[in-house]
Design a protein around this motif. Sequence first.
Motif, mmCIF file in Angstrom:
data_model
loop_
_atom_site.group_PDB
_atom_site.id
_atom_site.type_symbol
_atom_site.label_atom_id
_atom_site.label_comp_id
_atom_site.label_asym_id
_atom_site.label_seq_id
_atom_site.Cartn_x
_atom_site.Cartn_y
_atom_site.Cartn_z
ATOM 1 N N ILE A 193 0.845 -1.216 0.000
ATOM 2 C CA ILE A 193 0.000 0.000 0.000
ATOM 3 C C ILE A 193 0.870 1.252 0.000
ATOM 4 O O ILE A 193 0.615 2.205 -0.732
ATOM 5 N N GLU A 194 1.941 1.250 0.832
ATOM 6 C CA GLU A 194 2.796 2.452 0.938
ATOM 7 C C GLU A 194 3.605 2.694 -0.320
ATOM 8 O O GLU A 194 3.785 3.831 -0.740
ATOM 9 N N ASP A 195 4.096 1.595 -0.943
ATOM 10 C CA ASP A 195 4.919 1.770 -2.154
ATOM 11 C C ASP A 195 4.077 2.319 -3.296
ATOM 12 O O ASP A 195 4.530 3.185 -4.051
ATOM 13 N N GLY A 196 2.859 1.763 -3.433
ATOM 14 C CA GLY A 196 1.946 2.251 -4.474
ATOM 15 C C GLY A 196 2.478 2.044 -5.868
ATOM 16 O O GLY A 196 2.250 2.879 -6.753
ATOM 17 N N ASP A 197 3.225 0.909 -6.081
ATOM 18 C CA ASP A 197 3.762 0.644 -7.418
ATOM 19 C C ASP A 197 2.638 0.334 -8.409
ATOM 20 O O ASP A 197 2.711 0.701 -9.580
ATOM 21 N N ASP A 198 1.606 -0.386 -7.928
ATOM 22 C CA ASP A 198 0.471 -0.740 -8.780
ATOM 23 C C ASP A 198 -0.771 -0.046 -8.225
ATOM 24 O O ASP A 198 -1.167 -0.300 -7.093
ATOM 25 N N LEU A 199 -1.368 0.829 -9.004
ATOM 26 C CA LEU A 199 -2.537 1.585 -8.518
ATOM 27 C C LEU A 199 -3.858 0.947 -8.938
ATOM 28 O O LEU A 199 -4.899 1.559 -8.825
ATOM 29 N N GLY A 200 -3.813 -0.286 -9.413
ATOM 30 C CA GLY A 200 -5.037 -0.935 -9.888
ATOM 31 C C GLY A 200 -5.489 -2.053 -8.964
ATOM 32 O O GLY A 200 -5.665 -1.869 -7.748
ATOM 33 N N GLU A 201 -5.647 -3.254 -9.550
ATOM 34 C CA GLU A 201 -6.244 -4.383 -8.839
ATOM 35 C C GLU A 201 -5.416 -4.830 -7.638
ATOM 36 O O GLU A 201 -5.969 -5.147 -6.582
#
Length: 607
Positions: free
Chosen positions: A20-28
């Motif tokens: 959640i903190e890294d936020g590399d993937d903002l989708g599924e």
Amino acid sequence: MTFTREVISRDGLQRLGSIIEDGDDLGEVLALALRAFLELMEHGVVSWETLGIPFVRKVVCYVNMNLMDASVQPLALGLLESVTLSSPALGQLVKSEVPLDRLLVHLQVMNQQLQTKAMALLTALLQGASAAERKHMLDYLWQRNLRQFIYKNIIHSAAPLGDEMAHHLYVLQALTLGLLEPRMRTPLDPYSQEQREQLQALRQAAFELEGESLGAGLSADRRRSLCAREFRKLGFSNSNPAQDLERVPPGLLALDNMLYFSRHAPSAYSRFVLENSSREDKHECPFARSSIQLTVLLCELLHVGEPCSETAQDFSPMFFGQDQSFHELFCVSIQLLNKTWKEMRATQEDFDKVMQVVREQLARTLALKPSSLELFRTKVNTLTYGEVLRLRQTERLHQEGTLAPPILELREKLKPELMGLIRQQRLLHLCEGTLFRKISSRRRQDKLWFCCLSPNHKLLQYGDVEEGVGPPAPESLPEQLPVADIRALLTGKDCPHVREKGSGKQNKDVCELAFSVSYDHGEEEAYLNFIAPSKREFHLWTDGLSALLGSPMGSEQTRLDLEQLLTMETKLRLLELENVPIPEQPPPVPPPPTNFNFCYDCSIAEP
């Protein structure tokens, strides 16, 4: 729970937090991580307060981003709601980082899940704020037309309102009404110049022209005396109104309501006060006293100042239908109180009774959840005092079980037996006999005569008797009429002795008590004419003669007797079922067994 403990013990939360903190993937992937994190935290194994500030700030970023996946933002809002409700410190962070305008944007998106979660975070922030902050936030939201948006696009949307959204609307309503609590808890200060001016404005709005004409050129003492008298006319119990408003609740809230009514409905206010202050028959409705008590009543019905329930969904749609909904509701209710006062023809001694009826009228109408104030006004005005009494009676009968289908069925089964009992009583009364008066053409009351039924119910025996003498023995009566010869029973205007008398007040009284029997006298038809001494005697004799002729007994007395007997017999039959709920429908009869090979052979002797 076992799975949750295992995941947390193997650093599962930290791994999900990193995603959640890294936020590399903002989708599924992010949506699944947020959902899993939320579900693990809901078990309460780890406290929300252990979350780090960078983590919360990152989730706030997902809420504040414009082009975010539709599945992520509701989950991010739900997580922030849980954080706000569980940790005051992190709640302050969320409050400072998530602007109210951003939540308003989410509310305006036509996505029901996103709207619900945005409303949940909004109510969580309001609940966590101080009283002053909450007032500031609600004032800002109302300025941004949140109320109108909720009323048009959420309450009246095509999609049905979910339970969660209903709860959040209830919380928003409770918090908004809670802003009235400080006024409700504050008594009037007799030394406050502003409050004294408000009281004077209330008086002048009702008696302005009269006060100006009478007060001109008066001394200070006379003017004070005039003001005191006008405050009495206004319905205050004391000549100094400050004493009436020292009671809390309702405190200053009652004064606010009265001022609002006088300013926003001046014609209705003047009509109420002047109409009642000019009456001298003790039927005047005191405006101020009624307003103070009505304000207390509205606070109780709307739970002003009470803490929010965690599960309630009992919001009122009309609350979001207009500004100043509490004061508007008061304006409708005070006019209803005046109307009910007139319907009850109440005096000052009946004040508490009137308030009980008004409470019932308001509570019943609010329970219907009218969608607008106009609809509320219409419905509450149709609920008259007479209608309230009828509803009370119906509910009492339902409570006693009198109107339940099984009870109605039982009553129908008991009717023939009880009608037989009434028939028997009527015939016994005829056997005892009655003294009747003859009506002559010259004098209204002439001679007495006695008539009775023979014990075997085959003869009517009758004859003249002297006044002051007791009823004669049946066998001493000279005249007899066989019941078998009677053709018909006539009542009222159909009787020949009533037709002969013509019209008139005396004849009208006679008409209500007159009955005749027609019988065969040789080849001609003859009549035996009666004038009953009372209405009850009329009913008993007409019922008894109808029973002899095989006709139904249709008198009012029979209906009353049958109802009384049915009520008593039903209660006796149900004594053993006290506090046992009676089902609306009988239990189903079970299907027959597949075979009947279970007959016990009694001829086989036991060893």
